[in-house]
Design an enzyme around this catalytic site. Structure first.
Site, PDB file in Angstrom:
ATOM      1  N   LEU A   1       0.821  -1.217   0.000  1.00  0.00           N
ATOM      2  CA  LEU A   1       0.000   0.000   0.000  1.00  0.00           C
ATOM      3  C   LEU A   1       0.849   1.259   0.000  1.00  0.00           C
ATOM      4  CD1 LEU A   1      -2.641  -1.085   2.668  1.00  0.00           C
ATOM      5  CD2 LEU A   1      -2.892  -1.146   0.179  1.00  0.00           C
TER       6      LEU A   1
ATOM      7  N   GLY B   1      10.908   5.528   4.312  1.00  0.00           N
ATOM      8  CA  GLY B   1      12.332   5.305   4.470  1.00  0.00           C
ATOM      9  C   GLY B   1      12.667   4.092   5.308  1.00  0.00           C
TER      10      GLY B   1
ATOM     11  N   VAL C   1       4.084  -0.707   4.092  1.00  0.00           N
ATOM     12  CA  VAL C   1       2.761  -1.114   4.550  1.00  0.00           C
ATOM     13  C   VAL C   1       2.135  -2.010   3.495  1.00  0.00           C
ATOM     14  CG1 VAL C   1       0.479  -0.362   5.328  1.00  0.00           C
ATOM     15  CG2 VAL C   1       2.491   1.035   5.826  1.00  0.00           C
TER      16      VAL C   1
ATOM     17  N   GLU D   1      -5.326  -3.096  12.445  1.00  0.00           N
ATOM     18  CA  GLU D   1      -6.659  -3.116  11.857  1.00  0.00           C
ATOM     19  C   GLU D   1      -6.624  -2.497  10.465  1.00  0.00           C
ATOM     20  OE1 GLU D   1     -11.022  -1.056  12.839  1.00  0.00           O
ATOM     21  OE2 GLU D   1      -9.270  -0.663  14.106  1.00  0.00           O
TER      22      GLU D   1
ATOM     23  N   ASP E   1       3.390  12.011  15.266  1.00  0.00           N
ATOM     24  CA  ASP E   1       3.437  12.221  13.813  1.00  0.00           C
ATOM     25  C   ASP E   1       2.021  12.405  13.262  1.00  0.00           C
ATOM     26  OD1 ASP E   1       4.678  12.586  11.379  1.00  0.00           O
ATOM     27  OD2 ASP E   1       4.833  10.445  10.926  1.00  0.00           O
TER      28      ASP E   1
ATOM     29  N   ASN F   1      -1.670  10.140   8.168  1.00  0.00           N
ATOM     30  CA  ASN F   1      -1.903   9.212   9.267  1.00  0.00           C
ATOM     31  C   ASN F   1      -3.325   9.288   9.815  1.00  0.00           C
ATOM     32  OD1 ASN F   1       0.574   7.952   9.268  1.00  0.00           O
ATOM     33  ND2 ASN F   1       1.504   9.388  10.711  1.00  0.00           N
TER      34      ASN F   1
END
Length: 387
Positions: free
Chosen positions: A18, A22, A26, A98, A143, A148
């Protein structure tokens, strides 16, 4: 192991990548034991062994890895992606999270974006509730940024990657996990950051949702220039960038962006209460020579204008899954959404939505179609209402 298609003795089947950063990749994966889709975050420890000091850093990261996993597992919130599992195989450490079927917030924000006040306030409250649940468990995200935050299929916001920024921070002096456009001033100075740092980053995200740009940017992406702005420069007042933002909401965002942590709101739940209070009023509809009519039925029997907007957004998405964008039912539903948005206290957002549907109708039906003229007439009325 980085090319392996399975983890944990075949329990997790990696389907497709996905995204990649660096120090981490994912993957969308399938949990064969629980028979459910999951997101697997692969932390590539082997990438850290490119210099003489990387071995020591890898040891630090491995030591922190277990501690951070335990912290993240304590978070229980409907607005935070749950951590299901973790493991390590050779140089490949991983988290199993999840899977949230949706798009990250950075797909919705940016120059020229059209985010209504109901969208901004709903997502901001949900982010605040997620942060509050995490902070109550003594976990700091470090972050917070649009990438996110995932907007799921029901139009609700969920926070992902809690704790992972701290794991990545151990690899660089000033924090590899930080994203400069959303980083708190104290983190720019090399401090690890606290829950108040998350609230500063939230202020950056809210500023971008409301204006289309974060408070500090550099034309050439110069991180040094952006860091200097976070440390020394005051953002342009929201009211000068976007008209129609309630003063309470504008003041809140500016207080979140205070340079000194002690001058910011001190808890995410307090921020959520202020956001809710900023939209409790319901302004009168703009005056018009004719009754405003909308061809589609109300999406839900509720007196809360914000709930009506949310329900109508879901209705538009549902219709788009059944019909093409030029279908009359879709267009009618978008008209209704624009009107409900204005009724919910966002005349500027209503005008923007009417402009967008007007542009689309001109492409679908021709520039002089009645639907085009109707959209622009309603846009003009809501612009007048926001003046």
């Amino acid at each position: 192991m980085s090319n392996a298609r399975v983890l944990a003795d075949g329990r997790y089947q990696l389907d497709r990548k996905l995204g990649s950063g660096g120090m981490a990749d994912v993957w969308l994966a399938h949990d064969n034991k629980m028979n459910r889709p999951v997101a697997v975050k692969l932390l590539a420890l082997d990438r850290m062994r490119g210099s003489r000091r990387r071995d020591a850093l890898t040891e630090q990261m491995q030591a922190r890895y277990e501690k951070e996993w335990q912290s993240m597992a304590r978070i229980s919130s409907p607005y935070v992606a749950a951590i299901h599992d973790r493991g390590q195989e050779g140089d490949q450490a991983y988290f199993v999270m999840e899977w949230i079927d949706g798009r990250s917030l950075d797909h919705y924000v940016g120059p020229g974006s059209v985010l209504t006040l109901p969208q901004v306030t709903r997502w901001s409250v949900q982010i605040c509730e997620g942060l509050a649940d995490a902070h109550d468990a003594d976990v700091v995200h470090r972050d917070i940024k649009p990438a996110n935050i995932v907007i799921n299929g029901n139009g609700n916001a969920r926070i992902v990657d809690f704790g992972l920024a701290r794991l990545l921070d151990v690899t660089e002096t000033h924090g590899a996990g930080a994203t400069w456009r959303y980083i708190a001033p104290e983190r720019c100075n090399g401090e690890p950051g606290t829950h108040l740092s998350d609230l500063y980053s939230l202020g950056c995200v809210m500023y971008e949702m409301l204006t289309g740009n974060p408070p500090f940017t550099s034309r050439h992406g110069d991180s040094v220039a952006i860091v200097t702005m976070h440390l020394r420069q005051r953002p342009v007042d929201l009211g000068r960038v976007r008209r129609g933002v309630p003063a309470v909401l504008s003041d809140l965002v500016m207080s979140l962006l205070a340079k000194e942590p002690a001058q910011r709101p001190q808890h995410a739940r307090a921020v959520a209460r202020t956001i809710r209070g900023s939209v409790e009023h319901r302004p009168e509809r703009p005056a018009s020579g004719t009754e405003v009519t909308t061809p589609s039925a109300l999406p839900a029997a509720t007196s809360d204008p914000m709930d009506r907007v949310h329900s109508q957004e879901q209705r538009v998405r549902g219709l788009l899954s059944e019909h093409t964008a030029d279908h009359p039912a879709v267009v009618d539903a978008r008209f209704e959404l624009a009107e409900l948005t204005g009724d919910a206290g966002d005349p500027r957002g209503a005008a923007d939505l009417y402009e967008a549907v007007g542009v689309d109708c001109a492409e679908f039906y021709g520039p002089y179609h009645p639907r085009v003229l109707d959209a622009y007439e309603r846009m003009a009325r809501w612009i007048a209402a926001s003046s």
